[in-house]
Design an enzyme around this catalytic site. Structure first.
Site, PDB file in Angstrom:
ATOM      1  N   ARG A  48       0.854  -1.195   0.000  1.00 45.69           N
ATOM      2  CA  ARG A  48       0.000   0.000   0.000  1.00 45.69           C
ATOM      3  C   ARG A  48       0.886   1.240   0.000  1.00 45.69           C
ATOM      4  O   ARG A  48       1.756   1.391   0.861  1.00 45.69           O
ATOM      5  CB  ARG A  48      -0.900   0.006   1.226  1.00 45.69           C
ATOM      6  CG  ARG A  48      -1.673   1.318   1.430  1.00 45.69           C
ATOM      7  CD  ARG A  48      -2.452   1.277   2.728  1.00 45.69           C
ATOM      8  NE  ARG A  48      -3.121   2.532   3.032  1.00 45.69           N
ATOM      9  CZ  ARG A  48      -2.881   3.310   4.098  1.00 45.69           C
ATOM     10  NH1 ARG A  48      -1.957   2.936   4.980  1.00 45.69           N
ATOM     11  NH2 ARG A  48      -3.540   4.419   4.295  1.00 45.69           N
ATOM     12  N   ARG A  89      -6.731  17.848   8.056  1.00 46.02           N
ATOM     13  CA  ARG A  89      -5.523  17.530   8.812  1.00 46.02           C
ATOM     14  C   ARG A  89      -5.005  18.758   9.548  1.00 46.02           C
ATOM     15  O   ARG A  89      -5.283  19.909   9.166  1.00 46.02           O
ATOM     16  CB  ARG A  89      -4.408  17.009   7.887  1.00 46.02           C
ATOM     17  CG  ARG A  89      -4.736  15.693   7.221  1.00 46.02           C
ATOM     18  CD  ARG A  89      -3.578  15.175   6.379  1.00 46.02           C
ATOM     19  NE  ARG A  89      -3.923  13.913   5.733  1.00 46.02           N
ATOM     20  CZ  ARG A  89      -3.833  12.720   6.298  1.00 46.02           C
ATOM     21  NH1 ARG A  89      -3.352  12.633   7.542  1.00 46.02           N
ATOM     22  NH2 ARG A  89      -4.173  11.634   5.657  1.00 46.02           N
ATOM     23  N   LYS A 233     -13.026   2.520   0.661  1.00 45.31           N
ATOM     24  CA  LYS A 233     -12.713   2.587   2.089  1.00 45.31           C
ATOM     25  C   LYS A 233     -13.965   3.054   2.839  1.00 45.31           C
ATOM     26  O   LYS A 233     -14.486   4.133   2.581  1.00 45.31           O
ATOM     27  CB  LYS A 233     -11.540   3.550   2.332  1.00 45.31           C
ATOM     28  CG  LYS A 233     -10.234   3.060   1.750  1.00 45.31           C
ATOM     29  CD  LYS A 233      -9.135   4.099   1.886  1.00 45.31           C
ATOM     30  CE  LYS A 233      -8.748   4.364   3.325  1.00 45.31           C
ATOM     31  NZ  LYS A 233      -7.610   5.324   3.415  1.00 45.31           N
ATOM     32  N   THR A 291      -6.354  -1.000  10.216  1.00 50.01           N
ATOM     33  CA  THR A 291      -6.116  -0.007  11.269  1.00 50.01           C
ATOM     34  C   THR A 291      -5.985  -0.618  12.661  1.00 50.01           C
ATOM     35  O   THR A 291      -6.861  -1.360  13.119  1.00 50.01           O
ATOM     36  CB  THR A 291      -7.220   1.077  11.315  1.00 50.01           C
ATOM     37  OG1 THR A 291      -7.614   1.435   9.997  1.00 50.01           O
ATOM     38  CG2 THR A 291      -6.684   2.312  12.011  1.00 50.01           C
TER      39      THR A 291
END
Length: 489
Positions: A48, A89, A233, A291
């Site tokens: 990934r 972010r 996702k 995760t």
């Protein structure tokens, strides 16, 4: 300039220890040739590349290293570009990290400044118009919790309710607050164009909310003359609510539990994970559980018992793949993390085969919906594997659908999937128990070709039983209509 074409790796045979696929995020701790090679040898099936970090040139070098290393090792390793999406972010800090303490007052700002313990820059310019006094703001996958006190122009005064270490570029979550950001950004489209030029056709799409987000990416690639394999996702509440529509247009799913655990009440994550796994299994598409799987191994050489149990439960529920993020990208023990993941998977698979834990539930769920001819063939392949001493299931495939459908039953037998389509072979690196092979030249017909390869690999043994699926070889997906049981002579 596009990356060089991979060699035809169907000239060798290596049987892994585990059927569950392992996706590894590459980063500073795993960008060297020797570490990438070690990750592959320990069990990495898919690399990934997180495009939220790094430059195109850095990713280009990684892509070429992955291709060259996999070719030398004679194995199929997929490359997945993870699109950044409209992630909110924090900015950068002078010393890269700050330590926020419970009770501190801090200011979030949309101004372009270097952050400090008192001032935290945010990249979402509309934040001051979206947030109100009393609203919660979560940083770093929800580990840090702030509460909005007041808004002053571009600045938001907050109180730290739960403190912690915050580093540059970590994510921001605003559960319950309407965010008007397009899930597919211009930066995403630029990354897709770059990936396609480098020969990468597999993309995971972040923060999708509806089926149209998947369609937008597929149409963009088609307009460039490319076919793509897309992983949706699932991390937002809207995506969970729209999952039945999303699953109709996507090629695979990823359970992105980091943001999901903040966007949704965290106590709902376990059952949402189980529901997504069974939906993907029923549809016959691969699903990745991701995760915090071995989070403690970022620092420690051994995982916690809870982490091992978490991985085992995901595998026993039917996940096709498990993913490592910070463990391999930036952790102290990237190679041992993969080795640990592979060993956990191997142990779970042995126990499932002995106990048949969950196998009947999976089969009942798959067979509870209407089935096409090739899906019925896949079901009968599973019956043959359960009742006969089948050594291998062999699936020549154009689209990969038959191999994935057989894989959905989680059979004890390895599935050897042969395809003339390079993207199909690479995309099958996500599917449980599938060993994909790209075959550039078809000799006579598929049966002759695969039996010839078995002899070349020294796995053709007189008396062994193999199951072969076949179709009319028109190059159209979903035309498998024949199951053949062969006793090798």
């Amino acid at each position: 300039m596009a990356a060089e074409k991979k060699k035809d790796i169907s000239t060798c045979f290596k049987l892994p220890n585990n059927k569950t696929k392992i996706v590894c995020t590459l980063g500073p701790a795993s960008s060297s040739d020797c570490v990438i090679k070690a990750l592959m040898l320990k069990g990495m099936n898919v690399a990934r590349l997180n495009f939220s970090h790094g430059t195109f040139e850095e990713h280009r070098n990684l892509i070429r290293t992955i291709r060259e290393t996999a070719s030398k090792l004679c194995i199929e390793v997929g490359i997945m570009i993870d699109l950044p999406g409209p992630k909110i972010r924090v900015g950068t800090f002078e010393d890269n990290t700050v330590h926020l303490l419970k009770g501190d007052e801090v200011f979030l700002t949309t101004n372009d400044v270097v952050g400090s313990k008192k001032t935290i820059p945010i990249n979402y310019k509309k934040l001051p118009t979206k947030i109100s006094s009393g609203d919660s703001i979560y940083l770093n996958d929800g580990f840090i919790h702030l509460q909005c006190l007041e808004v002053y122009g571009e600045n938001i005064k907050c109180k730290v309710l739960t403190g912690g270490i915050l580093s540059s570029n970590k994510g921001v979550n605003l559960p319950g607050i309407e965010i008007d950001l397009d899930p597919i950004t211009e930066k995403d489209l630029e990354a897709i164009r770059f990936g396609l030029n480098e020969g990468v056709n597999i993309f995971s799409i972040s923060f999708i909310e509806k089926a149209a987000d998947i369609i937008k990416v597929r149409d963009f690639a088609h307009n460039l003359g490319k076919n793509v394999f897309l992983i949706a996702k699932i991390e937002r509440e809207k995506a969970v609510k729209s999952i039945d529509k999303i699953i109709k247009v996507t090629d695979g799913l990823m359970i992105a539990r980091g943001d999901m655990g903040v966007e949704l009440p965290i106590q709902k994550v376990p059952h949402v994970q189980k529901e997504l796994i069974i939906k993907a299994t029923t549809k016959g598409i691969p699903i990745i559980t991701a995760t915090h799987m071995l989070e403690s191994m970022i620092e420690n050489i051994r995982p916690t018992r809870a982490e091992v149990t978490d991985i085992a439960n995901a595998i026993l529920d039917g996940t096709d793949a498990v993913m490592l993020s910070g463990e391999t990208a930036a952790g102290k023990h990237p190679v041992p993390s993969v080795a640990m993941m592979a060993s956990i998977a191997h142990e779970c698979e042995i126990w499932r085969e002995k106990s048949q834990w969950g196998i009947q539930r999976i089969e009942n769920k798959i067979c509870s919906v209407s089935m096409t001819v090739d899906e019925v063939i896949s079901h009968h392949v599973n019956d043959a594997v359960q009742r006969l001493p089948v050594k291998y299931v062999i699936t020549p495939t154009f689209s990969g659908k038959t191999a994935r459908k057989v894989s959905s039953f989680k059979p004890r037998t390895w599935i050897l999937a042969f395809s003339r389509n390079e993207l199909t072979a690479e995309s099958l690196t996500f599917s449980y128990g599938v060993l994909p092979y790209h075959v550039s030249n078809l000799e006579n017909d598929w049966e002759d070709t695969v039996l010839k390869y078995m002899k070349k690999w020294n796995i053709y043994n007189s008396g062994d039983v193999v199951v072969l699926t076949k179709g009319p070889s028109t190059g159209k997906p979903g035309e498998t209509n024949l199951l053949k049981i062969i006793t090798l002579t």
